[in-house]
Scaffold this active site. Structure first.
Site, mmCIF file in Angstrom:
data_model
loop_
_atom_site.group_PDB
_atom_site.id
_atom_site.type_symbol
_atom_site.label_atom_id
_atom_site.label_comp_id
_atom_site.label_asym_id
_atom_site.label_seq_id
_atom_site.Cartn_x
_atom_site.Cartn_y
_atom_site.Cartn_z
ATOM 1 N N ASN A 261 22.320 -43.797 -16.080
ATOM 2 C CA ASN A 261 22.287 -43.402 -14.676
ATOM 3 C C ASN A 261 22.829 -42.000 -14.426
ATOM 4 O O ASN A 261 22.717 -41.484 -13.309
ATOM 5 C CB ASN A 261 23.062 -44.410 -13.825
ATOM 6 C CG ASN A 261 22.329 -45.731 -13.688
ATOM 7 O OD1 ASN A 261 21.181 -45.865 -14.101
ATOM 8 N ND2 ASN A 261 22.995 -46.717 -13.115
ATOM 9 N N ASP B 49 11.814 -45.911 -19.641
ATOM 10 C CA ASP B 49 11.245 -47.236 -19.409
ATOM 11 C C ASP B 49 10.727 -47.348 -17.979
ATOM 12 O O ASP B 49 11.306 -46.793 -17.052
ATOM 13 C CB ASP B 49 12.299 -48.305 -19.654
ATOM 14 C CG ASP B 49 13.543 -48.112 -18.791
ATOM 15 O OD1 ASP B 49 14.281 -47.128 -19.020
ATOM 16 O OD2 ASP B 49 13.767 -48.916 -17.867
#
Length: 237
Positions: free
Chosen positions: A102, A127
Site C-alpha cells: 500500500n 494483481d
C-alpha cells in the site's frame, strides 16, 4: 558502451557513481540517438509470509523476468530490491518495493525521479481482481480501481496516471468474502498453474515492451489474451 552505462550498485554511492547512474536517460546509442531506460516495477508485500499469495503476483512477474534476462535482484535501492541490465541495447531497471504494497509509491516515485524518467518509460505490474485468473492486460495508462498500491504509485507520481501497467488477473473473491483477505491467500493448484503460465507469457510481453514499444506490445499481447480462460469470475483458483 555497456561498460560506461552499467556499473553494479553498492550500498554506498560515490559522487562519480551517482553522476553516472543518473545520466542513464541521456546516454547515446551507437547511432547517436538518445537511449531512455525502462523501469519495470512489480507490486507486492515483502517477507516469506506473503510469498506466492495473490497480492504478490507483481513480485512474481519481476522475479521471472529478471531470471529470464539474467538480472540480479539483490541490491536495496530506494526502498526496493533492485536490478539493472540491457535488452537489445536498451537499459532496463527492475524494482520490487519493500515498503509493503500500500506504500509502493514511496519507492516507485523516487526511483523514477532519480533516473529522470518520463512516465511513459515506467511500467507497473500488479494483481487485478477485475480480470479472470491468469489473464493479462497491458495498458499505457489508467486509474487505480480498488488497488491501494497502485493508488500510492499514482500519488507519488504527482497524480499522473500516464504510465504503463501490466495487469495480472487473479479473479474475484467468492460471495461476501473480504477482498483484503482474498488477496492475501495463496492460489489453489489450478490457479497457481494458470498464474505460472501467465507469468511466463508476461516475461515475453515485457521483453516486447522493450523491443517494440508499449503501444505495439499492447496491441499484440492483448489480442492473444482477449479470449483466454473464458471462465466465470466466481470460479475460484
Amino acid at each position: 558502451m555497456r561498460g560506461k552505462l552499467w556499473i553494479r550498485f553498492s550500498p554506498l554511492f560515490s559522487k562519480r557513481y551517482v553522476s553516472t547512474c543518473r545520466n542513464f536517460s541521456m546516454s547515446p546509442s551507437s547511432s547517436g540517438s538518445v537511449i531512455q531506460p525502462w523501469l519495470f516495477v512489480g507490486l507486492g508485500n515483502p517477507g516469506e509470509k506473503y510469498q506466492s499469495t495473490r497480492h504478490n503476483v507483481g513480485f512474481d512477474m519481476i522475479d521471472a523476468f529478471a531470471q529470464s534476462q539474467g538480472i540480479s535482484m539483490t541490491t536495496l535501492h530506494f526502498k526496493a530490491l533492485f536490478g539493472e541490465g540491457m535488452i537489445d541495447g536498451v537499459p532496463v531497471l527492475l524494482a520490487k518495493p519493500q515498503t509493503y504494497i500500500n506504500l509502493s509509491g514511496e519507492s516507485a516515485g523516487p526511483l523514477a525521479a532519480y533516473y529522470k524518467l518520463p512516465l511513459h518509460r515506467v511500467l507497473v505490474a500488479y494483481d487485478d481482481t477485475d480480470l479472470p485468473c491468469g489473464v493479462l492486460r497491458l495498458q499505457p495508462k489508467g486509474g487505480y480501481g480498488r488497488h491501494n498500491g497502485l493508488k500510492s504509485v499514482i500519488y507519488n507520481f504527482r497524480k499522473n496516471r500516464e504510465f504503463g501497467r501490466l495487469r495480472i488477473g487473479i479473479g474475484r473473491p467468492p460471495g461476501q468474502m473480504d477482498p483484503k483477505a482474498f488477496v492475501l491467500q495463496k492460489f489453489n493448484k489450478t490457479g497457481r498453474e494458470r498464474i505460472d503460465s501467465a507469468i511466463k507469457e508476461g516475461t515475453d510481453i515485457l521483453k516486447m515492451v522493450v523491443t517494440k514499444g508499449l503501444t505495439e506490445a499492447a496491441r499484440l499481447a492483448n489480442v492473444e489474451q482477449k479470449y483466454k480462460h473464458l471462465v466465470s469470475h466466481d470460479e475460484q483458483f
